[in-house]
Design a protein around this motif. Structure first.
Motif, PDB file in Angstrom:
ATOM      1  N   ASN A  46       0.802  -1.229   0.000  1.00 60.33           N
ATOM      2  CA  ASN A  46       0.000   0.000   0.000  1.00 60.33           C
ATOM      3  C   ASN A  46       0.830   1.272   0.000  1.00 60.33           C
ATOM      4  N   SER A  47       2.124   1.152   0.247  1.00 62.34           N
ATOM      5  CA  SER A  47       2.968   2.351   0.256  1.00 62.34           C
ATOM      6  C   SER A  47       3.369   2.782  -1.154  1.00 62.34           C
ATOM      7  N   ALA A  48       3.172   1.924  -2.146  1.00 65.00           N
ATOM      8  CA  ALA A  48       3.512   2.259  -3.525  1.00 65.00           C
ATOM      9  C   ALA A  48       2.576   3.342  -4.057  1.00 65.00           C
ATOM     10  N   LYS A  49       3.153   4.297  -4.746  1.00 65.15           N
ATOM     11  CA  LYS A  49       2.399   5.435  -5.275  1.00 65.15           C
ATOM     12  C   LYS A  49       2.507   5.511  -6.796  1.00 65.15           C
ATOM     13  N   ASN A  50       1.490   6.124  -7.401  1.00 62.01           N
ATOM     14  CA  ASN A  50       1.477   6.383  -8.839  1.00 62.01           C
ATOM     15  C   ASN A  50       1.693   5.094  -9.638  1.00 62.01           C
ATOM     16  N   VAL A  51       0.841   4.121  -9.377  1.00 59.03           N
ATOM     17  CA  VAL A  51       0.934   2.817 -10.033  1.00 59.03           C
ATOM     18  C   VAL A  51      -0.180   2.681 -11.063  1.00 59.03           C
ATOM     19  N   THR A  52       0.181   2.228 -12.250  1.00 55.33           N
ATOM     20  CA  THR A  52      -0.790   1.942 -13.313  1.00 55.33           C
ATOM     21  C   THR A  52      -0.797   0.447 -13.582  1.00 55.33           C
ATOM     22  N   CYS A  53      -1.991  -0.120 -13.661  1.00 56.92           N
ATOM     23  CA  CYS A  53      -2.140  -1.549 -13.934  1.00 56.92           C
ATOM     24  C   CYS A  53      -2.768  -1.726 -15.312  1.00 56.92           C
ATOM     25  N   THR A  54      -2.019  -2.263 -16.262  1.00 59.18           N
ATOM     26  CA  THR A  54      -2.545  -2.420 -17.620  1.00 59.18           C
ATOM     27  C   THR A  54      -3.677  -3.439 -17.674  1.00 59.18           C
ATOM     28  N   PHE A  55      -3.685  -4.402 -16.755  1.00 57.81           N
ATOM     29  CA  PHE A  55      -4.802  -5.347 -16.709  1.00 57.81           C
ATOM     30  C   PHE A  55      -6.109  -4.609 -16.417  1.00 57.81           C
ATOM     31  N   LYS A  56      -6.055  -3.694 -15.449  1.00 55.82           N
ATOM     32  CA  LYS A  56      -7.253  -2.947 -15.097  1.00 55.82           C
ATOM     33  C   LYS A  56      -7.649  -1.978 -16.214  1.00 55.82           C
ATOM     34  N   VAL A  57      -6.645  -1.396 -16.879  1.00 58.12           N
ATOM     35  CA  VAL A  57      -6.937  -0.498 -18.005  1.00 58.12           C
ATOM     36  C   VAL A  57      -7.631  -1.276 -19.124  1.00 58.12           C
ATOM     37  N   ALA A  58      -7.085  -2.464 -19.437  1.00 51.77           N
ATOM     38  CA  ALA A  58      -7.678  -3.291 -20.490  1.00 51.77           C
ATOM     39  C   ALA A  58      -9.093  -3.719 -20.121  1.00 51.77           C
ATOM     40  N   LYS A  59      -9.285  -4.060 -18.865  1.00 52.58           N
ATOM     41  CA  LYS A  59     -10.607  -4.478 -18.404  1.00 52.58           C
ATOM     42  C   LYS A  59     -11.607  -3.337 -18.533  1.00 52.58           C
ATOM     43  N   LYS A  60     -11.152  -2.123 -18.268  1.00 52.20           N
ATOM     44  CA  LYS A  60     -12.027  -0.957 -18.374  1.00 52.20           C
ATOM     45  C   LYS A  60     -12.399  -0.668 -19.824  1.00 52.20           C
ATOM     46  N   ILE A  61     -11.436  -0.837 -20.731  1.00 51.08           N
ATOM     47  CA  ILE A  61     -11.718  -0.606 -22.152  1.00 51.08           C
ATOM     48  C   ILE A  61     -12.748  -1.612 -22.658  1.00 51.08           C
ATOM     49  N   GLY A  62     -12.568  -2.872 -22.276  1.00 54.29           N
ATOM     50  CA  GLY A  62     -13.574  -3.879 -22.586  1.00 54.29           C
ATOM     51  C   GLY A  62     -13.299  -4.699 -23.834  1.00 54.29           C
ATOM     52  N   HIS A  63     -13.892  -5.867 -23.855  1.00 57.55           N
ATOM     53  CA  HIS A  63     -13.680  -6.810 -24.956  1.00 57.55           C
ATOM     54  C   HIS A  63     -14.248  -6.311 -26.276  1.00 57.55           C
ATOM     55  N   ARG A  64     -15.293  -5.548 -26.237  1.00 54.27           N
ATOM     56  CA  ARG A  64     -15.924  -5.068 -27.475  1.00 54.27           C
ATOM     57  C   ARG A  64     -14.949  -4.269 -28.317  1.00 54.27           C
ATOM     58  N   ILE A  65     -14.087  -3.512 -27.650  1.00 57.54           N
ATOM     59  CA  ILE A  65     -13.106  -2.703 -28.371  1.00 57.54           C
ATOM     60  C   ILE A  65     -11.817  -3.491 -28.609  1.00 57.54           C
ATOM     61  N   LEU A  66     -11.332  -4.184 -27.585  1.00 59.21           N
ATOM     62  CA  LEU A  66     -10.046  -4.870 -27.703  1.00 59.21           C
ATOM     63  C   LEU A  66     -10.117  -6.079 -28.637  1.00 59.21           C
ATOM     64  N   GLN A  67     -11.201  -6.833 -28.562  1.00 54.70           N
ATOM     65  CA  GLN A  67     -11.366  -8.026 -29.403  1.00 54.70           C
ATOM     66  C   GLN A  67     -10.220  -9.025 -29.215  1.00 54.70           C
ATOM     67  N   THR A  68      -9.760  -9.189 -27.968  1.00 52.30           N
ATOM     68  CA  THR A  68      -8.703 -10.153 -27.675  1.00 52.30           C
ATOM     69  C   THR A  68      -9.292 -11.376 -26.974  1.00 52.30           C
ATOM     70  N   THR A  69      -8.559 -12.487 -27.042  1.00 49.41           N
ATOM     71  CA  THR A  69      -9.036 -13.731 -26.453  1.00 49.41           C
ATOM     72  C   THR A  69      -9.210 -13.606 -24.946  1.00 49.41           C
ATOM     73  N   ASN A  70      -8.243 -12.974 -24.296  1.00 47.88           N
ATOM     74  CA  ASN A  70      -8.301 -12.719 -22.861  1.00 47.88           C
ATOM     75  C   ASN A  70      -7.446 -11.496 -22.559  1.00 47.88           C
ATOM     76  N   LEU A  71      -7.266 -11.189 -21.296  1.00 49.30           N
ATOM     77  CA  LEU A  71      -6.534  -9.976 -20.912  1.00 49.30           C
ATOM     78  C   LEU A  71      -5.163 -10.281 -20.321  1.00 49.30           C
ATOM     79  N   LYS A  72      -4.640 -11.474 -20.551  1.00 50.86           N
ATOM     80  CA  LYS A  72      -3.282 -11.785 -20.113  1.00 50.86           C
ATOM     81  C   LYS A  72      -2.277 -10.960 -20.910  1.00 50.86           C
ATOM     82  N   LEU A  73      -1.140 -10.647 -20.278  1.00 50.82           N
ATOM     83  CA  LEU A  73      -0.148  -9.790 -20.927  1.00 50.82           C
ATOM     84  C   LEU A  73       0.315 -10.377 -22.252  1.00 50.82           C
ATOM     85  N   LYS A  74       0.635 -11.665 -22.277  1.00 48.42           N
ATOM     86  CA  LYS A  74       1.145 -12.279 -23.507  1.00 48.42           C
ATOM     87  C   LYS A  74       0.081 -12.280 -24.605  1.00 48.42           C
TER      88      LYS A  74
END
Length: 317
Positions: free
Chosen positions: A98-126
């Protein structure tokens, strides 16, 4: 990649990285499936244009808690440094919680954008790296190797380095989709972006603002026609031939290599650079190079060459 095991070298490099505005990070965990997992590696990329892991730093911190603590104090808690992870909640268990500051999570960003736009099989990094950023030869199994064993093999180190490369590329693409205005500030802060801006101005003298990304710049050099189509058809920069399973990026690299080979060995073209640099007409040179290259490569019926076989791997609209 830069694999560092000496504590003094790691401390020094951490101090240098603390000067960056954005960092793309990952961790590898030893004994992750036991009651006592151990932080094994901290991977850091500060150059988001790196596509092969050349500038990735891998810090070996296995059983070196003092180094991890120093990394947290210099990087993780600094609110001025943006830290980008994929599935950040997992990595933060070992890097400041919890002490970490200014952290961005690409998993959460991708989840927010949504499958309709991304059109990817899943949201794993690879998966995002392959389906969203068109990387090929992605190692999806290396993460299950034994990160508590030393020495680490070359395959493990490459896997660790490339994770940060995939992360930076995925982060950029997600930002382009969700917040285009943020891309320039995030990805150009760490570097001198004078060259891309100059090249953009050369190509678009009427434009007052540069929107050229490193990815688009690379595309412009390697394949001008696809670069044009990219801008005409809603940023669809790849037109993948039917039946080609993967490795489309390799075809473009070969095409670029052939252009360089032509430029260095064709006597007619080398004469274009005989005048003093101040006397060279850039537009005339570019036009001559483009016409010659297209004639040799894309229209082999006019001038057969062995390199003409590339035509069969690429389809243009």
């Amino acid at each position: 990649m830069h694999y560092l095991t000496d504590p003094a070298e790691i401390y020094q490099q951490i101090s240098q990285l603390a000067k960056c505005k954005s960092l793309w990070l990952d961790t590898e965990i030893a004994d992750w499936n036991t009651p006592c997992p151990r932080l094994s590696l901290i991977q850091v990329l500060a150059n988001p244009t790196d596509l092969i892991g050349e500038f990735a730093y891998i810090f070996d911190v296995l059983d070196k808690p003092d180094i991890s603590t120093y990394f947290i104090s210099q990087i993780m808690v600094d609110v001025q440094i943006q830290k980008v992870f994929h599935n950040a909640d997992f990595d933060l268990k070992y890097l400041g919680k919890n002490s970490a500051k200014n952290v961005t999570c690409t998993f959460k960003v991708a989840k927010k954008i949504g499958h309709r736009i991304l059109q990817t099989t899943n949201l794993k990094l690879k998966t995002l790296a392959v389906e969203l950023c068109h990387f090929s030869d992605v190692d999806k199994e290396g993460g299950a190797s034994d990160w508590g064993k030393r020495p680490l093999c070359e395959k493990q180190l490459k896997y660790a380095a490339m994770d940060t490369v995939y992360l930076a590329a995925v982060h950029r693409r997600l930002m382009e989709l969700s917040d285009p205005d943020a891309v320039s500030s995030i990805f150009n802060n760490n570097f001198d972006n004078t060259t891309p801006n100059i090249l953009h101005d050369m190509a678009n003298p009427e434009s007052e603002n540069s929107s050229l990304t490193p990815t688009k710049l690379r595309l412009a050099f390697e394949c001008p026609r696809i670069f044009y189509l990219n801008h005409r058809f809603n940023n669809k920069s790849l037109f993948i031939p039917e039946g080609l399973i993967g490795g489309i990026g390799n075809v473009f690299h070969k095409l670029a290599d052939e252009f360089i080979d032509l430029l260095l060995n064709d006597a007619e073209l080398t004469t274009l650079f005989n005048p003093h640099p101040n006397e060279i007409n850039l537009q005339e040179v570019v036009l001559a190079l483009q016409q010659s290259f297209y004639k040799i490569v894309f229209f082999p019926i006019l001038k057969p060459r062995k390199r003409a076989s590339l035509w069969y791997y690429i389809k243009f609209g």
